[in-house]
Design a protein around this motif. Structure first.
Motif, PDB file in Angstrom:
ATOM      1  N   LEU A 451       0.722  -1.265   0.036  1.00 45.76           N
ATOM      2  CA  LEU A 451       0.128   0.024  -0.262  1.00 45.76           C
ATOM      3  C   LEU A 451       0.741   1.360  -0.064  1.00 45.76           C
ATOM      4  N   ASP A 452       1.924   1.304   0.848  1.00 47.16           N
ATOM      5  CA  ASP A 452       2.797   2.421   1.013  1.00 47.16           C
ATOM      6  C   ASP A 452       3.494   2.746  -0.531  1.00 47.16           C
ATOM      7  N   LYS A 453       3.817   1.628  -1.153  1.00 49.81           N
ATOM      8  CA  LYS A 453       4.249   1.829  -2.483  1.00 49.81           C
ATOM      9  C   LYS A 453       3.336   2.261  -3.612  1.00 49.81           C
ATOM     10  N   ALA A 454       2.094   1.788  -3.492  1.00 47.31           N
ATOM     11  CA  ALA A 454       1.178   2.259  -4.313  1.00 47.31           C
ATOM     12  C   ALA A 454       0.743   3.635  -4.048  1.00 47.31           C
ATOM     13  N   LEU A 455       0.981   4.045  -2.793  1.00 46.64           N
ATOM     14  CA  LEU A 455       0.648   5.577  -2.702  1.00 46.64           C
ATOM     15  C   LEU A 455       1.527   6.485  -2.896  1.00 46.64           C
ATOM     16  N   TYR A 456       2.817   6.028  -3.028  1.00 45.77           N
ATOM     17  CA  TYR A 456       4.002   6.490  -3.622  1.00 45.77           C
ATOM     18  C   TYR A 456       3.940   6.808  -5.226  1.00 45.77           C
ATOM     19  N   GLU A 457       3.463   5.838  -5.856  1.00 43.61           N
ATOM     20  CA  GLU A 457       3.250   5.831  -7.093  1.00 43.61           C
ATOM     21  C   GLU A 457       2.130   6.739  -7.508  1.00 43.61           C
ATOM     22  N   ALA A 458       1.001   6.813  -6.985  1.00 47.50           N
ATOM     23  CA  ALA A 458      -0.073   7.586  -7.084  1.00 47.50           C
ATOM     24  C   ALA A 458       0.409   9.097  -6.929  1.00 47.50           C
ATOM     25  N   VAL A 459       1.145   9.617  -6.144  1.00 53.73           N
ATOM     26  CA  VAL A 459       1.817  10.889  -5.862  1.00 53.73           C
ATOM     27  C   VAL A 459       2.933  11.113  -7.010  1.00 53.73           C
ATOM     28  N   TYR A 460       3.254  10.192  -7.328  1.00 54.69           N
ATOM     29  CA  TYR A 460       4.702  10.297  -8.628  1.00 54.69           C
ATOM     30  C   TYR A 460       3.588  10.777  -9.949  1.00 54.69           C
ATOM     31  N   GLU A 461       2.980   9.597 -10.291  1.00 54.25           N
ATOM     32  CA  GLU A 461       1.811   9.693 -11.368  1.00 54.25           C
ATOM     33  C   GLU A 461       1.285  11.256 -11.432  1.00 54.25           C
ATOM     34  N   LYS A 462       0.475  11.340 -10.201  1.00 55.93           N
ATOM     35  CA  LYS A 462      -0.271  12.984 -10.193  1.00 55.93           C
ATOM     36  C   LYS A 462       0.670  14.045 -10.974  1.00 55.93           C
ATOM     37  N   LEU A 463       2.174  13.899 -10.299  1.00 52.07           N
ATOM     38  CA  LEU A 463       2.975  15.114 -10.509  1.00 52.07           C
ATOM     39  C   LEU A 463       3.618  15.083 -11.919  1.00 52.07           C
ATOM     40  N   ASN A 464       3.663  13.713 -12.388  1.00 49.97           N
ATOM     41  CA  ASN A 464       4.617  13.506 -13.634  1.00 49.97           C
ATOM     42  C   ASN A 464       3.946  13.060 -14.826  1.00 49.97           C
ATOM     43  N   ARG A 465       3.044  12.092 -14.450  1.00 51.30           N
ATOM     44  CA  ARG A 465       2.461  11.259 -15.601  1.00 51.30           C
ATOM     45  C   ARG A 465       0.797  11.224 -15.185  1.00 51.30           C
ATOM     46  N   PRO A 466      -0.017  12.349 -15.116  1.00 51.09           N
ATOM     47  CA  PRO A 466      -1.325  12.286 -14.837  1.00 51.09           C
ATOM     48  C   PRO A 466      -1.952  11.053 -15.360  1.00 51.09           C
ATOM     49  N   ASP A 467      -1.724  10.711 -16.960  1.00 51.08           N
ATOM     50  CA  ASP A 467      -2.548   9.802 -17.660  1.00 51.08           C
ATOM     51  C   ASP A 467      -2.313   8.334 -16.913  1.00 51.08           C
ATOM     52  N   TRP A 468      -1.107   8.047 -16.245  1.00 48.16           N
ATOM     53  CA  TRP A 468      -1.052   7.050 -15.623  1.00 48.16           C
ATOM     54  C   TRP A 468      -1.532   6.766 -14.148  1.00 48.16           C
ATOM     55  N   LEU A 469      -2.143   7.874 -13.635  1.00 50.41           N
ATOM     56  CA  LEU A 469      -2.562   7.682 -12.329  1.00 50.41           C
ATOM     57  C   LEU A 469      -3.641   6.755 -11.877  1.00 50.41           C
ATOM     58  N   PRO A 470      -4.339   6.110 -12.884  1.00 54.60           N
ATOM     59  CA  PRO A 470      -5.417   5.039 -12.726  1.00 54.60           C
ATOM     60  C   PRO A 470      -4.765   3.851 -12.461  1.00 54.60           C
ATOM     61  N   ILE A 471      -3.286   3.661 -12.732  1.00 54.95           N
ATOM     62  CA  ILE A 471      -2.713   2.039 -12.412  1.00 54.95           C
ATOM     63  C   ILE A 471      -2.615   2.344 -10.783  1.00 54.95           C
TER      64      ILE A 471
END
Length: 493
Positions: A451-471
């Motif tokens: 879960l911690d890793k997925a939350l980190y990924e969500a922040v990264y995608e929101k800031l860098n690749r919004p189109d990838w945020l759904p993953i």
């Protein structure tokens, strides 16, 4: 450089160049670089001067120190246009060309010789900074395969060198080598650390400890460079840490991300390889547990780990408002982890994913890049941790491969979902087989770290690749709503 080039003050051209590099932490603010150390190396080539500068970004709240090696040439470097930093005019009216040194063969050769000769850099005119080379293979039986390093072998000749493309955090130099008889030797890669920290870099210490333990699951080390620079935060005002790390290079191989993604796209059965990757991960953990210090998971230590997870979750919710509805469920996952039995803490990879593993023909999986996140405090990257964190990182990486395929071909979502479930189960089975640990009561720990890793990924995608945020959002939903998608979490262990 000399009086004809770079001095104690950092020219604006250098600051502008540094701010545009991939390894520079861009914070969207004016760059304020100040020189805090440096050293010179003999180039062995007329008309070429070699210097490394340690540059403090005084405008960065983290006070990041960068390593910037440069060469200064009387004549332009053939094919060096992409590495040109600036052209300076000396007091004699002559132009000199300043280059990012890793791209210059003169620097590449001088750096490797510094390591092999246990050399020491030239004096720094502005202070007591110094760089020293060390070999790390002397304690390894047979030295580095194909090189003779550490086995009483002779010094190699550098046939050619080039910079590895695509890196973001550091700069690596690939060396093609030959013996005195012209025999081709195995190539070597030397990673030049761009962000410097006081203390030992885990990429050097962890990988060297594994090699000394006889592990063939990491590249064999050749040597390193250690340096000093001014830092008011370090004892006595002088920091000391690793500057570069040379090791066996494995040419013509693919990282596991490419291998897995290709298999996912083709819907090829990958379970046997996923299982062997789980075995390799557990074997590395076992060797690290034997070779480096471990610690009991005391209540205080567990509390610190969970506090960090909770703080990161709060930051993720602040950055991605869609996560706010999950706040109670996130808290429940971390509470369950607090109540679970924790394994003994030990050194781990710390940033393990499919991109950190190579598939080497005839050798199998090889884990690389034990540095962790270069901009994270060194203290965070060198403390003992929970092995399940590495496992969670690999599971998320498998799921990201599936998410990538679903994004490319939405009609394949159902098929690739089944494919990744099988891979994750196989990886966990291999890990449990080699480690002798089934998940059992520790399942809440794996859930918390995933879960911690997925939350980190969500922040990264929101800031860098919004189109990838759904993953990552889909993963978080699955982790926190098992009734909706239990297969993403509840593989047998």
């Amino acid at each position: 450089m000399t009086g004809n080039g770079l001095g104690s003050a950092v020219p604006k051209d250098v600051s502008s160049w540094a701010a545009g590099q991939r390894w520079f932490a861009d914070t969207g603010r004016p760059v304020a670089l100040a020189r805090v150390g440096g050293w010179s190396l003999p180039s062995g080539e007329p008309g070429v001067l070699i210097r490394t500068d340690c540059l403090l970004d005084a405008g960065d709240p983290r006070r990041t120190v960068y390593q910037v090696p440069v060469t200064e040439r009387d004549v332009a470097l053939p094919g060096g246009k992409a590495a040109l930093i600036m052209i300076v005019t000396g007091a004699d009216g002559r132009r000199r060309f300043v280059y990012d040194a890793p791209a210059d063969p003169a620097y590449a050769r001088a750096l490797l010789l510094l390591i092999l000769h246990h050399g020491r850099s030239g004096p720094d005119p502005d202070g007591c900074s110094v760089a020293e080379g060390e070999t790390l293979s002397n304690g390894l039986a047979g030295g580095v395969p194909g090189t003779g390093f550490g086995a009483g072998g002779v010094e190699p000749t550098v046939v050619s060198s080039h910079v590895l493309r695509g890196e973001q955090s550091n700069t690596s130099i690939i060396y093609e080598l030959a013996g005195p008889d012209g025999r081709v030797l195995a190539p070597v890669i030397c990673k030049v650390f761009r962000t410097l920290h006081h203390g030992d870099n885990p990429d050097v210490t962890v990988q060297s400890a594994l090699a000394r333990a006889g592990s063939h699951l990491v590249p064999s080390p050749v040597g390193c460079v250690v340096g000093e620079w001014a830092d008011s935060r370090a004892p006595g005002g002088t920091a000391r840490g690793h500057l570069a790390f040379a090791q066996e290079f494995l040419p013509g191989v693919e990282d596991a991300w490419r291998v897995v993604l290709r298999a996912a796209r083709r819907n090829e059965d990958f379970t046997a390889r996923a299982r062997s990757l789980g075995v390799a991960t557990a074997a590395v953990h076992a060797d690290l547990g034997d070779a480096m210090p471990t610690a009991e998971p005391t209540a205080d230590v567990v509390g610190v780990v969970l506090d960090v997870l909770r703080a990161r979750a709060r930051r993720a919710i602040a950055e991605v408002p869609d996560l706010a509805r999950y706040a109670p469920a996130i808290a429940a996952v971390f509470a369950a982890a607090a109540d679970a039995p924790w394994p003994r803490l030990q050194r781990i990879h710390g940033d393990l994913h499919l991109g950190q593993v190579l598939l080497v023909p005839g050798r199998g999986w090889v884990l690389v890049d034990f540095e962790g996140e270069p901009l994270s405090p060194l203290e965070d990257r060198t403390r003992v941790d929970v092995p399940w964190r590495d496992v969670a990182g690999m599971l998320r990486s498998f799921s990201y491969a599936a998410g990538t395929v679903s994004r490319e071909a939405p009609e394949r979502t159902g098929a690739v979902s089944g494919w990744v479930q099988a891979c994750r189960r196989a990886f966990l089975a291999g890990y449990s087989e080699r480690s002798g640990q089934s998940l059992g009561e520790q399942r809440p720990l794996l859930d918390a770290f995933e879960l911690d890793k997925a939350l980190y990924e969500a922040v990264y995608e929101k800031l860098n690749r919004p189109d990838w945020l759904p993953i990552p959002l889909a993963a978080i939903d699955a982790l926190l709503s098992p009734a909706l998608a239990p297969e993403t979490v509840r593989e047998s262990g």
